[in-house]
Design a protein around this motif. Structure first.
Motif, PDB file in Angstrom:
ATOM      1  N   LEU A  72       0.881  -1.344  -0.074  1.00  0.00           N
ATOM      2  CA  LEU A  72       0.090  -0.077  -0.048  1.00  0.00           C
ATOM      3  C   LEU A  72       0.765   1.330  -0.059  1.00  0.00           C
ATOM      4  CD1 LEU A  72      -2.971  -0.762   2.333  1.00  0.00           C
ATOM      5  CD2 LEU A  72      -3.082  -0.278  -0.030  1.00  0.00           C
ATOM      6  N   ILE A  73       1.917   1.375   0.771  1.00  0.00           N
ATOM      7  CA  ILE A  73       2.887   2.364   0.849  1.00  0.00           C
ATOM      8  C   ILE A  73       3.392   2.410  -0.660  1.00  0.00           C
ATOM      9  CG2 ILE A  73       4.986   3.112   1.825  1.00  0.00           C
ATOM     10  CD1 ILE A  73       4.203   2.057   4.516  1.00  0.00           C
ATOM     11  N   GLY A  74       3.830   1.375  -1.283  1.00  0.00           N
ATOM     12  CA  GLY A  74       4.790   1.679  -2.287  1.00  0.00           C
ATOM     13  C   GLY A  74       3.739   2.134  -3.484  1.00  0.00           C
ATOM     14  N   TYR A  75       2.371   1.684  -3.442  1.00  0.00           N
ATOM     15  CA  TYR A  75       1.543   2.136  -4.332  1.00  0.00           C
ATOM     16  C   TYR A  75       1.150   3.690  -4.231  1.00  0.00           C
ATOM     17  CZ  TYR A  75      -3.151   2.940  -6.677  1.00  0.00           C
ATOM     18  OH  TYR A  75      -4.009   3.551  -7.376  1.00  0.00           O
ATOM     19  N   THR A  76       1.090   3.934  -2.908  1.00  0.00           N
ATOM     20  CA  THR A  76       0.836   5.483  -2.764  1.00  0.00           C
ATOM     21  C   THR A  76       2.054   6.164  -3.147  1.00  0.00           C
ATOM     22  OG1 THR A  76      -0.473   4.880  -0.803  1.00  0.00           O
ATOM     23  CG2 THR A  76       0.318   7.123  -1.091  1.00  0.00           C
ATOM     24  N   GLY A  77       3.268   5.859  -3.042  1.00  0.00           N
ATOM     25  CA  GLY A  77       4.438   6.398  -3.314  1.00  0.00           C
ATOM     26  C   GLY A  77       4.539   6.549  -4.892  1.00  0.00           C
ATOM     27  N   GLY A  78       4.190   5.672  -5.516  1.00  0.00           N
ATOM     28  CA  GLY A  78       4.209   5.716  -6.970  1.00  0.00           C
ATOM     29  C   GLY A  78       3.066   6.553  -7.609  1.00  0.00           C
ATOM     30  N   LYS A  79       2.102   6.515  -6.964  1.00  0.00           N
ATOM     31  CA  LYS A  79       0.797   7.456  -7.331  1.00  0.00           C
ATOM     32  C   LYS A  79       1.361   8.942  -7.180  1.00  0.00           C
ATOM     33  CE  LYS A  79      -4.063   7.607  -6.699  1.00  0.00           C
ATOM     34  NZ  LYS A  79      -4.382   9.114  -6.536  1.00  0.00           N
ATOM     35  N   LEU A  80       2.067   9.171  -5.929  1.00  0.00           N
ATOM     36  CA  LEU A  80       2.358  10.491  -5.870  1.00  0.00           C
ATOM     37  C   LEU A  80       3.325  11.093  -6.904  1.00  0.00           C
ATOM     38  CD1 LEU A  80       3.160  10.786  -2.088  1.00  0.00           C
ATOM     39  CD2 LEU A  80       1.451  11.872  -3.251  1.00  0.00           C
ATOM     40  N   VAL A  81       4.067  10.282  -7.541  1.00  0.00           N
ATOM     41  CA  VAL A  81       5.099  10.536  -8.398  1.00  0.00           C
ATOM     42  C   VAL A  81       4.328  10.535  -9.865  1.00  0.00           C
ATOM     43  CG1 VAL A  81       7.276   9.729  -9.889  1.00  0.00           C
ATOM     44  CG2 VAL A  81       6.873   9.614  -7.423  1.00  0.00           C
ATOM     45  N   TYR A  82       3.441   9.606 -10.114  1.00  0.00           N
ATOM     46  CA  TYR A  82       2.974   9.363 -11.649  1.00  0.00           C
ATOM     47  C   TYR A  82       1.408   8.883 -11.485  1.00  0.00           C
ATOM     48  CZ  TYR A  82       3.169   9.046 -16.543  1.00  0.00           C
ATOM     49  OH  TYR A  82       2.831   9.015 -18.060  1.00  0.00           O
ATOM     50  N   ASP A  83       0.654   9.434 -10.756  1.00  0.00           N
ATOM     51  CA  ASP A  83      -0.636   9.086 -10.729  1.00  0.00           C
ATOM     52  C   ASP A  83      -0.913   7.502 -10.486  1.00  0.00           C
ATOM     53  OD1 ASP A  83      -3.321   9.809 -10.242  1.00  0.00           O
ATOM     54  OD2 ASP A  83      -3.718   9.768 -12.305  1.00  0.00           O
ATOM     55  N   VAL A  84      -2.088   6.972 -10.990  1.00  0.00           N
ATOM     56  CA  VAL A  84      -2.270   5.770 -10.730  1.00  0.00           C
ATOM     57  C   VAL A  84      -1.497   4.780 -11.481  1.00  0.00           C
ATOM     58  CG1 VAL A  84      -4.189   3.904 -11.273  1.00  0.00           C
ATOM     59  CG2 VAL A  84      -5.143   6.084 -10.587  1.00  0.00           C
ATOM     60  N   ARG A  85      -1.138   5.047 -12.573  1.00  0.00           N
ATOM     61  CA  ARG A  85      -0.134   4.282 -13.439  1.00  0.00           C
ATOM     62  C   ARG A  85       1.307   4.185 -12.476  1.00  0.00           C
ATOM     63  NH1 ARG A  85       0.899   2.135 -18.473  1.00  0.00           N
ATOM     64  NH2 ARG A  85       2.742   2.858 -19.514  1.00  0.00           N
ATOM     65  N   GLY A  86       1.706   5.073 -12.184  1.00  0.00           N
ATOM     66  CA  GLY A  86       2.930   5.129 -11.222  1.00  0.00           C
ATOM     67  C   GLY A  86       2.616   4.148 -10.110  1.00  0.00           C
ATOM     68  N   GLY A  87       1.480   4.487  -9.632  1.00  0.00           N
ATOM     69  CA  GLY A  87       1.002   3.522  -8.265  1.00  0.00           C
ATOM     70  C   GLY A  87       1.170   2.022  -8.611  1.00  0.00           C
ATOM     71  N   VAL A  88       0.557   1.534  -9.597  1.00  0.00           N
ATOM     72  CA  VAL A  88       0.727   0.215 -10.040  1.00  0.00           C
ATOM     73  C   VAL A  88       2.086  -0.314 -10.056  1.00  0.00           C
ATOM     74  CG1 VAL A  88       0.154  -1.628 -11.611  1.00  0.00           C
ATOM     75  CG2 VAL A  88      -1.633   0.285 -11.054  1.00  0.00           C
ATOM     76  N   VAL A  89       2.914   0.267 -10.966  1.00  0.00           N
ATOM     77  CA  VAL A  89       4.320   0.061 -10.997  1.00  0.00           C
ATOM     78  C   VAL A  89       4.998  -0.040  -9.788  1.00  0.00           C
ATOM     79  CG1 VAL A  89       6.467   0.317 -12.191  1.00  0.00           C
ATOM     80  CG2 VAL A  89       4.335   0.640 -13.362  1.00  0.00           C
ATOM     81  N   GLY A  90       4.718   1.092  -8.929  1.00  0.00           N
ATOM     82  CA  GLY A  90       5.233   1.291  -7.609  1.00  0.00           C
ATOM     83  C   GLY A  90       4.931  -0.015  -6.730  1.00  0.00           C
ATOM     84  N   ALA A  91       3.673  -0.520  -6.699  1.00  0.00           N
ATOM     85  CA  ALA A  91       3.204  -1.276  -5.885  1.00  0.00           C
ATOM     86  C   ALA A  91       3.873  -2.922  -6.242  1.00  0.00           C
ATOM     87  CB  ALA A  91       1.646  -1.797  -6.220  1.00  0.00           C
ATOM     88  N   VAL A  92       4.189  -3.059  -7.731  1.00  0.00           N
ATOM     89  CA  VAL A  92       4.617  -4.224  -8.066  1.00  0.00           C
ATOM     90  C   VAL A  92       6.056  -4.173  -7.849  1.00  0.00           C
ATOM     91  CG1 VAL A  92       5.510  -5.617 -10.290  1.00  0.00           C
ATOM     92  CG2 VAL A  92       3.218  -4.455 -10.092  1.00  0.00           C
ATOM     93  N   ALA A  93       6.835  -3.291  -8.022  1.00  0.00           N
ATOM     94  CA  ALA A  93       8.231  -3.072  -7.545  1.00  0.00           C
ATOM     95  C   ALA A  93       8.243  -3.230  -6.173  1.00  0.00           C
ATOM     96  CB  ALA A  93       8.854  -1.564  -7.971  1.00  0.00           C
ATOM     97  N   THR A  94       7.362  -2.773  -5.250  1.00  0.00           N
ATOM     98  CA  THR A  94       7.614  -2.924  -3.786  1.00  0.00           C
ATOM     99  C   THR A  94       7.256  -4.528  -3.443  1.00  0.00           C
ATOM    100  OG1 THR A  94       6.903  -0.887  -3.411  1.00  0.00           O
ATOM    101  CG2 THR A  94       6.517  -2.287  -1.565  1.00  0.00           C
ATOM    102  N   ALA A  95       6.545  -5.233  -4.249  1.00  0.00           N
ATOM    103  CA  ALA A  95       6.236  -6.678  -3.973  1.00  0.00           C
ATOM    104  C   ALA A  95       7.912  -7.322  -3.903  1.00  0.00           C
ATOM    105  CB  ALA A  95       5.364  -7.324  -4.967  1.00  0.00           C
ATOM    106  N   GLY A  96       8.912  -6.845  -4.569  1.00  0.00           N
ATOM    107  CA  GLY A  96       9.822  -7.473  -4.792  1.00  0.00           C
ATOM    108  C   GLY A  96      11.047  -7.397  -3.580  1.00  0.00           C
ATOM    109  N   VAL A  97      10.641  -6.271  -2.856  1.00  0.00           N
ATOM    110  CA  VAL A  97      11.345  -6.152  -1.602  1.00  0.00           C
ATOM    111  C   VAL A  97      10.448  -6.689  -0.106  1.00  0.00           C
ATOM    112  CG1 VAL A  97      12.654  -4.318  -2.168  1.00  0.00           C
ATOM    113  CG2 VAL A  97      10.350  -4.036  -0.842  1.00  0.00           C
ATOM    114  N   ALA A  98       9.058  -6.809  -0.429  1.00  0.00           N
ATOM    115  CA  ALA A  98       8.399  -7.413   0.672  1.00  0.00           C
ATOM    116  C   ALA A  98       8.276  -8.793   0.856  1.00  0.00           C
ATOM    117  CB  ALA A  98       6.947  -6.846   0.505  1.00  0.00           C
TER     118      ALA A  98
END
Length: 419
Positions: A72-98
């Protein structure tokens, strides 16, 4: 009330840059506070040492803290940078560390989420206008999937081990401090962080993961109570209660988080913190209040003397007033604080009511200072956030206030609109 007409928008001081960083980190965490509360309630009630232990429901605790909250934090961080599209990629990237980590990856999420948003944003900028008609959806979906997958793999292979080692190292250091009885010294790092708006990053990025590790082993942890301890703030508020204007604290949240059978020690810690900060803050606040009153009185006296002298010479005199001069009525007024959820919302409610009573149909919103709408005409914010606000909306009139609950400020503003 002060109207800031000219504020340097290029560069900015180191303090402002740190505040902006802290505000961005807070912007990833604060929208997800409800999820943290949900996890906290489930944990407090159903773990073996909870209020009503339930082995089956306690299975929710681990996956929520290990996967749900970081993603959720990763999605929100990505969304802050590039709206929903950034949030989706941010969430996927965060899954790699989680995934695969032995500790909750909040710090990793705060890195990978915005990084994912930044990468997909740069990709879209690079291919803008080059995608054949009809292939937009295909390119959008596959680019997000491919880049998100690559980031997740890189995070899993390289970032996660580093973040895991850092978290374990911090845990060992915190445990050593606790064992040596030096825990109060942590306040030397936490309290200055609050001034720079880094408290959410410290609390949720460092202390919360350490606390979760202890909860798994002991069923409770003092690390949840360090940054959130309202004692020091309560002491300062008591000083302001005697010599200035207070704001609400968070003692009820602290009481709600107290472990079963541990309410008295928690309250004792709050009381000690309140007493110490009150004794230290009182002479400082009292002196500042007296100096402020003296300065205001002297300024008022000088203006009166100057006015009388001018009148004796037959000159027309207009006494200075704290107001914002507007050529036209604003269409959008925004109240901005660091997180955009507390004091700014209260200020918005007060001014909206006064504008309605005065017959003005003007839209009023509240926002985090980093996310002020571009179409804002007037921005009310605190003095230490004015420079950041001016950088976000350089065309808007920035009105600084010391207290969002000060009705006189809004009365003067409404009067200026009538003129």
């Amino acid at each position: 009330m002060q109207n800031v007409n000219a504020i340097t928008t290029k560069g900015g001081s180191l303090r402002v840059k740190l505040q902006r960083l802290g505000g961005f980190l807070a912007g990833m965490v604060i929208p997800n506070i409800g999820a943290f509360i949900a996890w906290g309630l489930i944990t407090a009630f159903f773990i073996p040492t909870g209020w009503v232990p339930n082995e089956h429901l306690a299975k929710l605790v681990g996956p929520m803290i290990m996967y749900l909250l970081p993603i959720l934090i990763g999605y929100t961080g990505g969304k802050l940078v590039y709206d929903v599209r950034g949030g989706v990629v941010g969430a996927v990237a965060t899954a790699g560390v989680a995934i695969g980590s032995s500790v909750p990856m909040f710090i990793g999420a705060m890195i990978m989420g915005p990084l994912g948003g930044y990468v997909i944003k740069k990709f879209d900028e690079a291919v803008e206008g080059k995608v054949p008609a009809g292939f937009e959806m295909l390119v959008n979906n596959f680019s997000a999937g491919i880049l998100g997958g690559i980031l997740a793999i890189l995070a899993f292979l390289f970032v996660e081990p580093v973040m895991n080692a850092i978290s374990l190292g911090l845990g060992a250091a915190a445990q050593w401090v606790t064992d040596k009885g030096l825990l109060p010294l942590i306040a030397l790092f936490i309290e200055p962080g609050k001034v720079l708006f880094l408290n959410n990053a410290i609390n949720h990025g460092i202390l919360a993961p350490l606390g979760v590790a202890q909860v798994k082993e002991f069923g409770k942890s003092i690390f949840f109570l360090l940054e959130t301890n309202p004692g020091p703030g309560l002491g300062v508020l008591l000083a302001y209660w005697l010599f200035g204007t207070p704001s609400p604290g968070s003692i009820f949240a602290e009481i709600a988080m107290a472990p079963k059978g541990g309410l008295l020690p928690v309250l004792a810690g709050i009381a000690v913190g309140a007493l110490v900060s009150f004794l230290i803050a009182s002479p400082i606040v009292k002196r500042a209040s007296e100096e402020s009153m003296s300065a205001e009185s002297m300024s008022f006296a000088r203006s009166i003397v100057s006015g009388l002298k001018a009148q004796s010479k037959g000159e027309k005199v207009e006494m200075p007033k704290a107001e914002v001069k507007m050529d036209t009525l604003p269409k959008l007024i925004v109240f901005a604080c660091d997180a955009g959820m507390g004091s700014s919302a209260m200020g918005e409610t007060i001014l909206r009511k006064k504008l309605k009573e005065a017959g003005f149909d003007i839209q009023v919103k509240h926002s985090a200072v980093n996310q002020i709408p571009k179409e804002a005409d007037v921005v009310f914010t605190q003095e230490n956030l004015a420079e950041r606000a001016a950088q976000v909306v350089p065309h808007a009139k920035i009105v600084t206030v010391k207290n969002f609950l000060d009705n006189t400020v809004y009365d003067e503003f409404v009067k200026s609109l009538r003129k």
